[in-house]
Structures are given as C-alpha cells and as structure tokens.
Design an enzyme around this catalytic site. Sequence first.
Site, short mmCIF file in Angstrom:
data_model
loop_
_atom_site.label_atom_id
_atom_site.label_comp_id
_atom_site.label_asym_id
_atom_site.label_seq_id
_atom_site.Cartn_x
_atom_site.Cartn_y
_atom_site.Cartn_z
CG ASP A 35 23.11 54.67 73.37
OD1 ASP A 35 23.42 53.49 73.57
OD2 ASP A 35 22.88 55.13 72.23
CB ILE A 36 25.41 58.52 70.30
CG1 ILE A 36 25.70 59.82 69.57
CG2 ILE A 36 25.13 57.39 69.32
CD1 ILE A 36 27.00 59.79 68.76
CG ASN A 92 21.61 44.32 73.49
OD1 ASN A 92 20.64 43.77 74.02
ND2 ASN A 92 21.56 45.57 73.05
N GLY A 98 21.39 41.97 68.97
CA GLY A 98 21.47 43.42 68.77
C GLY A 98 22.78 44.04 69.18
CD GLN A 99 28.14 42.51 71.95
OE1 GLN A 99 27.87 41.30 72.03
NE2 GLN A 99 29.22 43.05 72.51
CG HIS A 105 28.03 48.02 75.66
ND1 HIS A 105 28.70 47.29 74.71
CD2 HIS A 105 26.77 48.18 75.20
CE1 HIS A 105 27.88 47.02 73.70
NE2 HIS A 105 26.68 47.54 73.97
CG HIS A 107 22.37 49.11 76.50
ND1 HIS A 107 22.21 50.04 75.50
CD2 HIS A 107 23.05 48.07 75.95
CE1 HIS A 107 22.77 49.58 74.38
NE2 HIS A 107 23.28 48.40 74.61
#
Length: 119
Positions: A35-36, A92, A98-99, A105, A107
């Site tokens: 994750d960035i 999410n 919070g998506q 995907h 997390h």
Amino acid sequence: MAGEPQADCLFCKIVAGDVPATVVRESATTVAFRDINPQAPTHVLVIPRVHYPDAGTLAVAEPAIAADVLTEAAAVAAQDKTDASGYRIVFNTGAGAGQTVFHAHAHVLGGRGLNWPPG
Ligand code: AMP
Ligand code: ZN
C-alpha cells in the site's frame, strides 16, 4: 463484459503495468503489492486481475478467484512473517466503510498490535 478492465480504474492500471507498484507476489489470477500509504509495518493489497467493484461481487461472479485472493493474502502474511504474531485481512466495502478504490482488494495488515474492533 463482467470482469473486463476498466479504463478509469487505478488497480486495473496496476494489473496492466501502466501504474508502478511494489509487487510482492503474483499469481495467475492475483497481484499483491505494498500500500502506498501503509497503516502497519505490513500493509499489502491483494487484488484479482479481473475487475469487480468489491469483494462481494467478486465472490458471486468468480468464487474461485475470491478464494485465490484469500490464499494469496495468507501467503503474503507468511512471506512478511506476520502469520505467527497475527494479521488482519480487511475488505472495505462502500464509501461509508472507507472504500476509495472500487476494484476488489484485500488489505493484509500486520507487524504491530491490531486493536479490535477497528475504527
Ligand atoms: P480502500 O480505501 O479500502 O479502497 O483502499 C485503497 C487503498 O489503496 C488505500 O489504502 C490507499 O493507500 C491505496 N492506494 C492508493 N493508490 C495506490 C497506489 N498507487 N499504489 C498502492 N496503493 C495505493
Ligand atoms: Zn479495476
């Protein structure tokens, strides 16, 4: 057609190699990358190569690929050695949860204490 790449989807661009990512695992059906904006020492996203807006729609349309996402999430946790101390897999779903990227995907979060329930 369902599952086809979407031109305006960031994660479809990562699958295509058009946007760079720090890829940690790949399979025939999935890509896993860091994750960035990591929220834990291990924070990896596992995505299906096919485009579905969230985990539930993926599971209905492509249950085997949804299972691949979970298998790869566990493999990421093991690769980062977070499996012994515990890790969390989060999907999410919906803006209210919070998506922000509407390509399914998982997390994978680990490497620190994780409170329950999450915020
Ligand atoms: P979500 O908010 O559940 O939709 O998760 C989207 C995640 O994608 C967030 O944790 C972002 O930090 C992450 N993200 C956004 N852009 C990128 C990118 N280019 N490379 C890696 N992760 C990203
Ligand atoms: Zn997509």
